[in-house]
Design a protein around this motif. Structure first.
Motif, PDB file in Angstrom:
ATOM      1  N   TYR B  29      75.391  72.415  69.041  1.00  0.00           N
ATOM      2  CA  TYR B  29      75.267  72.224  67.591  1.00  0.00           C
ATOM      3  C   TYR B  29      75.465  70.748  67.296  1.00  0.00           C
ATOM      4  CZ  TYR B  29      80.356  72.094  66.643  1.00  0.00           C
ATOM      5  OH  TYR B  29      81.667  71.752  66.570  1.00  0.00           O
ATOM      6  N   GLY B  47      74.212  59.994  60.628  1.00  0.00           N
ATOM      7  CA  GLY B  47      73.117  60.313  59.708  1.00  0.00           C
ATOM      8  C   GLY B  47      71.762  60.354  60.379  1.00  0.00           C
ATOM      9  N   TYR B  50      70.216  63.969  61.969  1.00  0.00           N
ATOM     10  CA  TYR B  50      69.716  65.148  61.262  1.00  0.00           C
ATOM     11  C   TYR B  50      68.215  65.134  61.009  1.00  0.00           C
ATOM     12  CZ  TYR B  50      74.586  66.324  60.874  1.00  0.00           C
ATOM     13  OH  TYR B  50      75.874  66.633  61.176  1.00  0.00           O
ATOM     14  N   PRO B  51      67.697  64.031  60.521  1.00  0.00           N
ATOM     15  CA  PRO B  51      66.236  64.030  60.329  1.00  0.00           C
ATOM     16  C   PRO B  51      65.478  64.197  61.643  1.00  0.00           C
ATOM     17  CG  PRO B  51      67.274  62.255  59.115  1.00  0.00           C
ATOM     18  CD  PRO B  51      68.316  62.817  60.020  1.00  0.00           C
ATOM     19  N   LEU B  52      66.029  63.639  62.730  1.00  0.00           N
ATOM     20  CA  LEU B  52      65.353  63.755  64.027  1.00  0.00           C
ATOM     21  C   LEU B  52      65.310  65.211  64.482  1.00  0.00           C
ATOM     22  CD1 LEU B  52      66.714  60.684  66.009  1.00  0.00           C
ATOM     23  CD2 LEU B  52      64.390  61.077  65.163  1.00  0.00           C
ATOM     24  N   MET B  54      65.439  67.795  62.656  1.00  0.00           N
ATOM     25  CA  MET B  54      64.527  68.523  61.791  1.00  0.00           C
ATOM     26  C   MET B  54      63.082  68.291  62.207  1.00  0.00           C
ATOM     27  SD  MET B  54      64.645  70.623  59.404  1.00  0.00           S
ATOM     28  CE  MET B  54      66.432  70.448  59.403  1.00  0.00           C
ATOM     29  N   ARG B  55      62.798  67.055  62.583  1.00  0.00           N
ATOM     30  CA  ARG B  55      61.415  66.749  62.941  1.00  0.00           C
ATOM     31  C   ARG B  55      61.036  67.454  64.245  1.00  0.00           C
ATOM     32  NH1 ARG B  55      59.757  60.704  63.776  1.00  0.00           N
ATOM     33  NH2 ARG B  55      58.822  61.168  65.788  1.00  0.00           N
ATOM     34  N   LYS B  57      62.295  70.103  65.356  1.00  0.00           N
ATOM     35  CA  LYS B  57      62.188  71.534  65.066  1.00  0.00           C
ATOM     36  C   LYS B  57      60.824  71.833  64.459  1.00  0.00           C
ATOM     37  CE  LYS B  57      62.807  73.954  61.625  1.00  0.00           C
ATOM     38  NZ  LYS B  57      63.218  74.324  60.302  1.00  0.00           N
ATOM     39  N   ASN B  58      60.444  70.997  63.487  1.00  0.00           N
ATOM     40  CA  ASN B  58      59.152  71.216  62.818  1.00  0.00           C
ATOM     41  C   ASN B  58      57.982  71.065  63.774  1.00  0.00           C
ATOM     42  OD1 ASN B  58      60.428  71.723  60.433  1.00  0.00           O
ATOM     43  ND2 ASN B  58      60.205  69.634  59.634  1.00  0.00           N
ATOM     44  N   TYR B  64      66.565  76.990  66.667  1.00  0.00           N
ATOM     45  CA  TYR B  64      68.022  77.084  66.526  1.00  0.00           C
ATOM     46  C   TYR B  64      68.440  78.499  66.192  1.00  0.00           C
ATOM     47  CZ  TYR B  64      67.293  76.810  61.464  1.00  0.00           C
ATOM     48  OH  TYR B  64      66.898  77.043  60.193  1.00  0.00           O
ATOM     49  N   LYS B  76      74.964  75.917  63.457  1.00  0.00           N
ATOM     50  CA  LYS B  76      73.574  75.957  63.885  1.00  0.00           C
ATOM     51  C   LYS B  76      73.513  75.456  65.331  1.00  0.00           C
ATOM     52  CE  LYS B  76      70.156  74.954  60.354  1.00  0.00           C
ATOM     53  NZ  LYS B  76      69.588  73.848  59.576  1.00  0.00           N
ATOM     54  N   TYR B  78      71.239  74.372  68.384  1.00  0.00           N
ATOM     55  CA  TYR B  78      69.858  74.005  68.702  1.00  0.00           C
ATOM     56  C   TYR B  78      69.593  74.274  70.174  1.00  0.00           C
ATOM     57  CZ  TYR B  78      69.180  71.766  64.214  1.00  0.00           C
ATOM     58  OH  TYR B  78      69.029  71.538  62.889  1.00  0.00           O
TER      59      TYR B  78
END
Lengths: 540, 114
Positions: B29, B47, B50-52, B54-55, B57-58, B64, B76, B78
């Motif tokens: 996690y 910081g 998190y965006p990484l 998410m990317r 994942k997308n 996750y 969560k 991953y």
């Protein structure tokens, strides 16, 4: 002592001090803005909030229950600049985000006017205006400062602006005030500035702006063709929108100027001796009267005068102020007006209405009771004559009248005395003498005042031999108030005596005993049992 | 400031690769990933992560699942998807090539030789 707020962060409840809460929410907003339009934004935000909660949790225990600004700053230090969040996702680089509702307000480079709480002398109005026009606040302050001494209206203007322009409270509003785009770097800057001395930072401001411009330009080059077309469409839409906005702003400015002038005129006419009533006299002169001179002429003083002035001022002035505020806000792009302002404006207006009605009632009391007095003069004709020659100069020849409203029977002489046309009745005398009876009417608060007012009517007539000279006007004696005085002259003519009427007397004849002809003027009449009959006998 | 910026840019380029590497060993996690990367001095602030995540994942490299935690709300976790594993293998190869090329250039044009 500080106020605390309860917040829920990542499913955990925290007590947090107000300033710490402001900072944390600014920070989260900054992060959220930096990822605006990127996929999974809300999910990332949830993750970040959960992580912040995780970091804050060990910092509270039974002895220290409250999160302060120190802890928030620590967490921000761990999480990093809002900028860090933006660069991770390529999506976030898109210039036109999908979320338009919020973005419409934060068009890049668009300025909105705010008062600057960080750089203020009184209310931050001057520095806010200075930001709006991109100049040093000192010039605006100097301008205001100087005009404070020159006239009172800049003070009024300052107060007006203080009410209209909202204070820049959040970081986003501060950026809008400076005309910077509400993007992540700038929000970060604001948050940093909050910690440091603002004024020192303001100096570097110009340089930062330049940097930002070059950066946004390079980003522009990276855009693909689709972006180009969408931005083209956006540009045309923006152009049309800009023109419409310009026109609306222009109309708004005109309206504000008009309403402001009306307000200033209202203040000037009520509270200064400015002349407001202009009357053209019959010989072409303009006579001007101020509100105060009108009150003096109508003999309304003291309480009633004050009530009428204040009531009238509020009744007309408050709606003007409301209109000025309304359009002023529209021009400056300030949307909502605080509720308390509207409410208090309404109450003040309503109070004005009550005061106006009260004042009118008090003033009307001066006219509530009718009063009447009578003077009588008796005269006999010389023995050789049985005809009375009535004479009256044409009122148009009277040079002494300055204000003349024939339809209202209202005249004012050059020395501010009221006048009126008398009316004249012809009746049969009960005896063998001529009588001239003057009936005087006026109004007042009570019967006595009304009688006094009636007695103030002065009317001059002279009898010499067989002629009676009448004045075309009666007059109210100097110092007496105007109380709708009226004068009726009753001329009693004995039977079988004649009267010679001058031309131009018809307009004052009110009623008379029966006669065949419509016009009496210019003819000689004999009093008979049937009333006046045309007298054809030659008389010396 | 300039050097810091450049360093940050260099690190960012390889962060995705590192995240995938960490997750290839075991599911984790975010806090664990952060810990691992902090130990390796790869990230300074959290910081960035998190965006990484998410990317990735997308893009389908990561998935996750929620797991109960002993302290606090569920977390969560991953993990790599099969596509992510394949992607990571590809990255391993190109990373090796990149390191070789960069080293070669850095040696050849290092300030000492000038």
């Amino acid at each position: 002592m500080k106020k605390t707020i309860n917040i829920s962060l990542g499913g955990i409840v925290f007590h947090i001090e107000e300033d710490a809460h402001q900072k944390l929410s600014d920070y989260l907003t900054a992060i959220s803005n930096s990822m605006q339009g990127s996929e999974g934004q809300s999910e990332i935000m949830a993750d970040i909030e959960a992580r912040i909660a995780e970091l804050l949790q060990p910092k509270v225990n039974d002895f220290k229950q409250v999160i302060t600004i120190t802890e928030v700053q620590e967490v921000i230090g761990i999480m990093g600049d809002p900028q860090e969040f933006a660069t991770g996702t390529s999506d976030a680089k898109k210039e036109e985000p999908i979320n338009t509702s919020e973005k419409g307000r934060y068009q890049y480079g668009q300025r909105r006017i705010f008062r600057d709480p960080d750089d203020k002398v009184l209310g931050g109005v001057c520095s806010g205006i200075a930001y709006h026009f991109g100049i040093d606040p000192i010039w605006i302050r100097l301008g205001f400062g100087l005009s404070f001494f020159l006239g009172g209206f800049s003070m009024l203007l300052y107060i007006l602006l203080l009410i209209i322009i909202p204070k820049a409270r959040t970081a986003a509003e501060k950026l809008e005030m400076r005309g910077q785009p509400v993007d992540i770097n700038n929000i970060r800057k604001i948050i940093e500035e909050d910690m440091q001395d603002f004024k020192k930072k303001a100096k570097d401001f110009g340089d930062d702006m330049k940097n930002w411009k070059t950066r946004s330009r390079t980003q522009q080059f990276e855009k693909n063709v689709g972006d180009f077309f969408s931005s083209l469409g956006h540009g045309i839409g923006g152009l049309v929108g800009g023109i419409v906005k310009g026109i609306v702003t222009f109309i708004g400015i005109i309206l504000v100027i008009i309403f402001s002038c009306m307000f200033i005129a209202l203040v000037a006419s009520l509270w200064t001796g400015m002349n407001v009533v202009h009357i053209q006299t019959h010989d072409g002169h303009m006579m001007a009267y101020s509100v105060h001179s009108l009150f003096t002429m109508l003999a309304i003083h003291g309480r009633e005068k004050m009530m009428l002035l204040v009531g009238f001022f509020l009744f007309l002035g408050v709606p003007l102020i409301a209109l000025i505020l309304r359009f002023g806000r529209a021009i400056m792009g300030v949307r909502q007006s605080p509720r308390w302002i509207n409410m208090s404006l309404f109450f003040v207006w309503f109070a004005g209405l009550i005061i106006l009605l009260g004042g009118t009632m008090f003033a009307a009391k001066h006219f509530s009771i009718n009063g009447h007095t009578t003077d009588e003069a008796k005269f006999t004709l010389p023995s050789h004559s049985n005809t009375l020659y009535l004479k009256m100069p044409d009122r148009n020849d009277d040079e002494d009248v300055s204000v003349r409203i024939d339809s209202l029977n209202f005249y004012v002489s050059d020395n501010d005395l009221f006048r009126g046309n008398p009316s004249l009745c012809i009746v049969t005398s009960p005896d063998s003498n001529f009588h001239f009876v003057l009936n005087k009417w006026a109004r007042g608060t009570n019967a006595e005042e009304a009688k006094d007012a009636a007695n103030s009517i002065e009317y001059s007539f002279t009898q010499r031999d067989s002629s009676l000279q009448l004045s075309p006007y009666y007059q109210i004696s100097d110092g007496a108030p105007w109380r709708t005085q009226k004068l009726e002259g009753v001329l009693e003519i004995p039977l079988n005596k004649a009267i010679d009427m001058p031309i131009g007397i018809d307009h004052i004849i009110c009623s008379t005993v029966h006669h065949q002809h419509k016009h009496l003027g210019g003819h000689k009449w004999m009093m008979s049992q049937q009333g006046l009959v045309a007298d054809s006998t030659k008389n010396n | 400031m300039e050097i810091e910026n450049t360093k940050a840019q260099m690190r960012k380029g390889v962060l995705e690769f590192c995240i995938l590497c960490i997750l290839s060993e075991k599911d984790a996690y975010p806090s664990e990933i952060i810990e691992a990367m902090k130990n390796a001095k790869l990230i300074v602030v959290e910081g960035t992560l998190y965006p990484l995540l998410m990317r990735l994942k997308n893009e389908g490299q990561l998935g996750y699942e929620w797991k109960e935690s002993t302290s606090g709300p569920p977390r969560k976790y991953y993990k790599l998807t099969p596509a992510g594993k394949e992607f990571l293998n590809g990255l391993h190869t190109s990373w090796q090539e990149l390191v070789d090329s960069v080293n070669q250039i850095a040696k050849q044009y290092s300030p000492n030789t000038l």
